[in-house]
Design a protein around this motif. Structure first.
Motif, short mmCIF file in Angstrom:
data_model
loop_
_atom_site.label_atom_id
_atom_site.label_comp_id
_atom_site.label_asym_id
_atom_site.label_seq_id
_atom_site.Cartn_x
_atom_site.Cartn_y
_atom_site.Cartn_z
N PHE A 1 0.80 -1.22 0.00
CA PHE A 1 0.00 0.00 0.00
C PHE A 1 0.84 1.28 0.00
O PHE A 1 0.42 2.30 -0.53
N MET A 2 2.02 1.24 0.60
CA MET A 2 2.85 2.45 0.68
C MET A 2 3.78 2.60 -0.52
O MET A 2 4.15 3.70 -0.89
N GLN A 3 4.23 1.48 -1.08
CA GLN A 3 5.09 1.48 -2.27
C GLN A 3 6.33 2.35 -2.05
O GLN A 3 7.11 2.07 -1.15
N ASP A 4 6.53 3.39 -2.84
CA ASP A 4 7.74 4.21 -2.70
C ASP A 4 7.77 4.98 -1.39
O ASP A 4 8.82 5.48 -0.98
N TRP A 5 6.64 5.09 -0.71
CA TRP A 5 6.56 5.76 0.58
C TRP A 5 6.92 4.80 1.73
O TRP A 5 6.97 5.22 2.89
N TYR A 6 7.13 3.55 1.42
CA TYR A 6 7.33 2.52 2.44
C TYR A 6 8.57 2.80 3.28
O TYR A 6 9.66 3.01 2.75
N LYS A 7 8.39 2.81 4.61
CA LYS A 7 9.48 2.97 5.55
C LYS A 7 9.67 1.65 6.31
O LYS A 7 8.81 1.27 7.11
N GLU A 8 10.76 1.00 6.05
CA GLU A 8 10.99 -0.33 6.60
C GLU A 8 10.88 -0.35 8.12
O GLU A 8 10.21 -1.23 8.69
N MET B 1 -4.59 -6.20 -15.52
CA MET B 1 -5.28 -6.02 -14.25
C MET B 1 -4.77 -4.76 -13.55
O MET B 1 -3.64 -4.32 -13.78
N PRO B 2 -5.60 -4.15 -12.66
CA PRO B 2 -5.22 -2.88 -12.04
C PRO B 2 -4.12 -3.02 -11.00
O PRO B 2 -3.89 -4.08 -10.41
N TYR B 3 -3.45 -1.90 -10.77
CA TYR B 3 -2.44 -1.76 -9.72
C TYR B 3 -3.08 -1.01 -8.54
O TYR B 3 -4.22 -0.56 -8.62
N TYR B 4 -2.29 -0.84 -7.49
CA TYR B 4 -2.76 -0.04 -6.35
C TYR B 4 -3.18 1.35 -6.81
O TYR B 4 -4.16 1.91 -6.33
N GLU B 5 -2.44 1.92 -7.76
CA GLU B 5 -2.70 3.28 -8.21
C GLU B 5 -3.90 3.42 -9.12
O GLU B 5 -4.16 4.51 -9.66
N ASP B 6 -4.66 2.33 -9.31
CA ASP B 6 -5.82 2.36 -10.20
C ASP B 6 -7.10 2.08 -9.42
O ASP B 6 -7.82 1.11 -9.69
N PRO B 7 -7.44 2.92 -8.43
CA PRO B 7 -8.62 2.66 -7.62
C PRO B 7 -9.91 2.88 -8.38
O PRO B 7 -9.93 3.56 -9.42
N THR C 1 -12.88 7.06 -3.20
CA THR C 1 -12.33 5.95 -3.98
C THR C 1 -12.27 4.68 -3.14
O THR C 1 -12.38 4.72 -1.91
N ALA C 2 -12.10 3.57 -3.81
CA ALA C 2 -11.88 2.28 -3.16
C ALA C 2 -10.85 1.51 -3.96
O ALA C 2 -10.76 1.68 -5.18
N LEU C 3 -10.07 0.71 -3.29
CA LEU C 3 -9.10 -0.11 -4.02
C LEU C 3 -9.82 -0.97 -5.04
O LEU C 3 -10.87 -1.57 -4.74
N ALA C 4 -9.30 -1.03 -6.25
CA ALA C 4 -9.90 -1.87 -7.28
C ALA C 4 -9.95 -3.31 -6.78
O ALA C 4 -8.91 -3.85 -6.39
N PRO C 5 -11.11 -3.95 -6.75
CA PRO C 5 -11.19 -5.32 -6.23
C PRO C 5 -10.27 -6.31 -6.93
O PRO C 5 -9.76 -7.25 -6.30
N LYS C 6 -10.02 -6.11 -8.21
CA LYS C 6 -9.13 -7.02 -8.92
C LYS C 6 -7.69 -6.89 -8.43
O LYS C 6 -6.88 -7.79 -8.65
N PHE C 7 -7.38 -5.77 -7.79
CA PHE C 7 -6.10 -5.63 -7.10
C PHE C 7 -6.21 -6.14 -5.67
O PHE C 7 -5.44 -6.99 -5.23
N TYR C 8 -7.18 -5.60 -4.93
CA TYR C 8 -7.26 -5.86 -3.49
C TYR C 8 -7.53 -7.34 -3.17
O TYR C 8 -6.91 -7.90 -2.26
N LEU C 9 -8.42 -7.97 -3.91
CA LEU C 9 -8.69 -9.38 -3.65
C LEU C 9 -7.48 -10.24 -4.00
O LEU C 9 -7.16 -11.20 -3.30
N ALA C 10 -6.80 -9.87 -5.06
CA ALA C 10 -5.63 -10.64 -5.48
C ALA C 10 -4.48 -10.52 -4.49
O ALA C 10 -3.82 -11.51 -4.17
N VAL C 11 -4.23 -9.31 -3.97
CA VAL C 11 -3.13 -9.15 -3.03
C VAL C 11 -3.50 -9.74 -1.67
O VAL C 11 -2.62 -10.17 -0.92
#
Length: 272
Positions: free
Chosen positions: A110-117, A155-161, A233-243
Motif C-alpha cells: 500500500f505504501m510502495q515508494d513511501w514505504y518505511k521499513e 489487471m489494475p495496480y494499487y494506483e488504479d482505484p 475511492t476504493a481499491l480496485a477489487p481485482k487488485f485488493y482481492l488478489a493481493v
C-alpha cells in the motif's frame, strides 16, 4: 547498527516462516496461529499500543478486529495511502484459528515508494510481542514485487482505484456517514483534515465470495472507502482481492468474476 538489527530481525522472520528461505524472499501475507477469544485479543492489542476501532463479522462464526495506532495513522495520512492506516485480525471461531494482516506485507503493497521499513517492522514486532506463537501463512508473494503488484497483465495496480464519486469534501463525508442512516458504516477513521478512511458493509450476496475462495483470509472485509481531496475511492477489487489472496488461481478468480463489479456498485450507492 541498523543493518545488524535488520539482519537479526530477518533471521527471526525466517524462523517464524514470515519470509521464505529461498532466493525469492517471499513474505507471508498473514500471521496465523491458534484461536483466541475476541476480548483477550482486544486486550493484548491494547497492551502493545494498538487501538481497536471496530469489530466486524465477515462470515458466520468469525470476527475481524480493525486496529491502528498513531504511527499507522500518520502513514495513512500521506497522499493516497489511507489504506495503510489500519491492520486486521480475523478470529475464526469455526476453524479455531486467527489470522493477522502482516504489516510488512501490506505496508509494502500500500505504501510502495513511501514505504518505511523501520515503521512497519515496528508494527510487526508489536504484534509478535502480543501474540508470540504466530507463524507466517502459506499465502505469500515476493517482497520486491509487492510495490508494483498486479494479478496479471491488464489487471489494475494499487494506483488504479475505483472512483466512486467527486464533490466537496464535507458533502462526501456526509453521504458516507448518513447513507441508510449509517447502518452500513463499520468505522470512520480521520487521518487529516482532507483524508478519512471508512470501513463499509457491502451487500450480503456480494460478500459471499469469501466462502468461495477461503474464509481463512476473511480479514479482507470490511471493504474500505477513502475520501480525500474531493474524491471518494476504493481499491480496485481485482487488485485488493488478489493481493489479499495471493494463492488465488486464475480459475478461482474466474469463479468470482462478477464480484469486482458488484463491490464497486455497492460502494457507489452512498454517493448517488
Amino acid at each position: 547498527m541498523k543493518k545488524i538489527f535488520i539482519s537479526m530481525l530477518y533471521s527471526t522472520l525466517l524462523l517464524l516462516g514470515v519470509v521464505s528461505i529461498n532466493a525469492d524472499d517471499k513474505i507471508s501475507a498473514y500471521l496465523v496461529g491458534e484461536h483466541i477469544e475476541v476480548d483477550v485479543a482486544k486486550a493484548k492489542l491494547g497492551e502493545v499500543g494498538f487501538e481497536v476501532i471496530a469489530l466486524y463479522s465477515p462470515v458466520k462464526e468469525g470476527t475481524t478486529l480493525i486496529f491502528t495506532n498513531e504511527v499507522l495513522k500518520a502513514e495513512g495520512a500521506k497522499s493516497k495511502r489511507a489504506h495503510a492506516a489500519i491492520l486486521r485480525m480475523f478470529i475464526d471461531d469455526k476453524e479455531k484459528r486467527v489470522s493477522v494482516t502482516n504489516p510488512i506485507y501490506f505496508g509494502r503493497a500500500f505504501m510502495q515508494d513511501w514505504y518505511k521499513e523501520d515503521v512497519f517492522i515496528e508494527q510487526f514486532e508489536k504484534i509478535y510481542s502480543a501474540f508470540p506463537n504466530l507463524e507466517g501463512s502459506k499465502d505469500s508473494l515476493e517482497f520486491d514485487n509487492l510495490a508494483d503488484f498486479h494479478f496479471m497483465m491488464g489487471m489494475p495496480y494499487y494506483e488504479d482505484p475505483d472512483e466512486l464519486a467527486e464533490g466537496e469534501h464535507k458533502d462526501l463525508l456526509a453521504k458516507a456517514r448518513n447513507y441508510k442512516k449509517g447502518k452500513l458504516l463499520i468505522f470512520e477513521l480521520k487521518l487529516s483534515d482532507k483524508s478519512t478512511l471508512f470501513g463499509y458493509e457491502i451487500g450480503s450476496k456480494t460478500k459471499k465470495f469469501v466462502k468461495k475462495i477461503g474464509r481463512a483470509n476473511a480479514a479482507v472485509l470490511p471493504y474500505c472507502i477513502s475520501i480525500e481531496d474531493g474524491k471518494a475511492t476504493a481499491l480496485a477489487p481485482k487488485f485488493y482481492l488478489a493481493v489479499s489472496y495471493p494463492q488465488l488461481s486464475l480459475s478461482e478468480f474466474t469463479r468470482i468474476s462478477s464480484v469486482p463489479g458488484a463491490i464497486e456498485k455497492d460502494l457507489k450507492k452512498p454517493f448517488k
